[in-house]
Scaffold this motif. Structure first.
Motif, PDB file in Angstrom:
ATOM      1  N   GLU L  10       0.300  -1.098   0.010  1.00 55.53           N
ATOM      2  CA  GLU L  10       0.073  -0.140   0.312  1.00 55.53           C
ATOM      3  C   GLU L  10       0.947   1.012   0.021  1.00 55.53           C
ATOM      4  OE1 GLU L  10      -3.831  -1.794   2.257  1.00 55.53           O
ATOM      5  OE2 GLU L  10      -3.621  -0.079   2.977  1.00 55.53           O
ATOM      6  N   GLU L  41      -5.830  -0.648  -5.969  1.00 56.05           N
ATOM      7  CA  GLU L  41      -7.392  -0.231  -6.262  1.00 56.05           C
ATOM      8  C   GLU L  41      -6.849   1.030  -5.012  1.00 56.05           C
ATOM      9  OE1 GLU L  41      -9.376  -3.487  -3.407  1.00 56.05           O
ATOM     10  OE2 GLU L  41      -7.212  -4.071  -4.246  1.00 56.05           O
ATOM     11  N   ARG L  62      -3.327   0.196  -3.688  1.00 60.87           N
ATOM     12  CA  ARG L  62      -3.164  -0.730  -3.105  1.00 60.87           C
ATOM     13  C   ARG L  62      -3.147  -1.847  -4.455  1.00 60.87           C
ATOM     14  NH1 ARG L  62      -6.090  -6.073  -1.321  1.00 60.87           N
ATOM     15  NH2 ARG L  62      -4.631  -7.328  -0.313  1.00 60.87           N
ATOM     16  N   LEU L  63      -1.347  -2.309  -4.445  1.00 61.88           N
ATOM     17  CA  LEU L  63      -1.097  -2.747  -5.547  1.00 61.88           C
ATOM     18  C   LEU L  63      -0.361  -4.049  -5.251  1.00 61.88           C
ATOM     19  CD1 LEU L  63       1.721  -1.582  -6.168  1.00 61.88           C
ATOM     20  CD2 LEU L  63       0.898   0.552  -7.106  1.00 61.88           C
TER      21      LEU L  63
END
Lengths: 72, 72, 72, 72, 72, 72, 72, 72, 72, 72, 72, 72
Positions: L10, L41, L62-63
């Protein structure tokens, strides 16, 4: 000296007429084991359906009572 | 030109008969300060219990009104 | 052999008198397309306000019915 | 062979001094019925207020113990 | 007859020593406007860090008091 | 006439092979006290790890049964 | 010595062009009462629709300011 | 130029053997109407119980497909 | 007399330039089937990435329209 | 010009005496890699239990620091 | 004396056969860096779909390991 | 054969002009370590305020990227 400890339970009550009546039913049924209970929080509401009609109102409540480790 | 700004508050209303009546009580009480209020969302429902009986229905609602920074 | 598959939808019903009546209205309206529906869960409750008065009770319910991929 | 099964309960403990003390009180009270319990998760913290002063720290914990279907 | 209506507010209190002390600070500060307040729920806990050290404990609490539409 | 009231409990079951097997274990263990239970909802899934390997699948389920205030 | 206490409020701002502009509008409107405010968190985003077209971007923000029990 | 728009639906699939099989059943049933669908998220898992035994594994999935306003 | 009933759907819109534009695209695409729709709530925001670059802004919105059981 | 980017991590700290001490331990341990860190949010609190006694207070915190893509 | 500190990470594992196998794959891959890891919690389950068929089971797990500030 | 495993992180990005620009900044900064990343996201949006004015738009994303246990 140990302070009071409370235990939580969750009950579902139902009624043919209203959610208010459903919560009254659940509390009444549990009243024998309710020691020092002052609030019941509503967790979920739903209805039962039969033949495309609402036939029952259901409420799930969470309530606590004085914990008795020898009984509960 | 500044668009309208709204402020949210949360109120708890109670009634001896129903949650519908409890929300009506809360909105009525607040009506003087409600400017351009169209919706009150229910955040929580619960009941008060005395002597193993349901004695009061309580509802927490969230509602917004036109924000007046000089007053609110 | 393929087991039954169900599809969920969310509907909002309203009533001038109660949330119970609002859910009955929503289920009645949807009854034509309800195949094998047994429960409607309440997702949200709110009220509409006009002129500082509660004028409508609204309930959002989530219900499922037997999925028919050719129709739904 | 059936593996062990655990049951969860939620208890509220209180203390006049701290939330740490409140959780110690709850666990101590429940210790007779705790079989193989290793963790108690905190679900909620609050305080009781009387006359505008904090008078009690309260903690709700969730803990599990080996399930005994004949007793629990 | 209209039943009592309560209003909720959220406050953040801080302390150099503990979260218990932080909540006591917040409640003390608000005590003038607390009418008939019995519980403050904890919504969030965090700490402030300076130079890699914890320097302040912070707690966000939600509490309610008797609503006075002419004042609040 | 009082409608039926249901009580909810949460159990954790485990299995060396699968989460499906873990839920079967939990339900089997509880079957003596299950009266009129039709659904168990999954609340949490996790695995136990030893020496960097998965050794146990664990599931927490929530289920309800007809409430008997004299026993439960 | 009592540490600072902060109060949270939630405001909804709107704009015809963007959510960024909507939050700028809400903060600007509230700026008179903002004492020592450093962050506004976004709680909700939505749009208003008229005649099948998006006509307004709306953002709900939560922000805190130094609490003044005599004023707030 | 208008970019693609996707619509989400939620389906419940069941299986006598596993949750994996249940999700395969739901996706297979829906495959005619799936246009450009690449993921189905699990929203809920539960089991059906009859006579104290697990008889069915049920999974609720959320999936999206290219939206066709004339059909969907 | 039956009050109006509304149905909710969730759509994902995309845009190369902004989330505002993405929501406009989704609403425009759905406009034929929108009857009496006044709000679209944002449920999720994300971006698509290709070769380490953001290439698309995506928004998931939830909106309701007057329910027509013969069509929807 | 690229603005600063921050990375979040979650750490669990423990203490035999209090949750405050547990968070101090976690932050101290991480202090070498904390660049420009000002807040640690509490995500979870729990206690470890041995022989029916609380033996350890545990806190999970979420904190962010200036992101260094070559190191982190 | 400083108590142990743990760090959390989230990993997604996949498998063509089951979610159990997917979590085993993720844990196995991470096993080199797992120091004193005993639990992996499931955060999300989903499936990948190609040509209307489920082709991959995916699980997101959250696990913790002894934190080494010089390495992690 | 072991399937690919992904790790989630994150990041918070900021921009003086928009949230879209903030997410572009975060992704760009992280692009060196992004292997096979396709979505980021949005977890949180907020703004920084100075002197009663919005001065910075911040987004937390967040990835995930292909996990390399020797590096990450």
């Amino acid at each position: 000296m140990v302070e009071s400890v409370y235990k939580f339970i969750e009950l579902a009550g139902t009624s043919k007429t209203s959610w208010e009546d459903a919560v009254v039913n659940a509390v009444e049924m549990a009243s024998k084991s309710l020691r020092d209970t002052r609030v019941a929080e509503v967790k979920d509401l739903d209805v039962k359906i039969e033949g495309g009609k609402v036939v029952l109102f259901r409420v799930v409540v969470r309530l606590s009572f004085k914990y008795n480790p020898d009984k509960d």
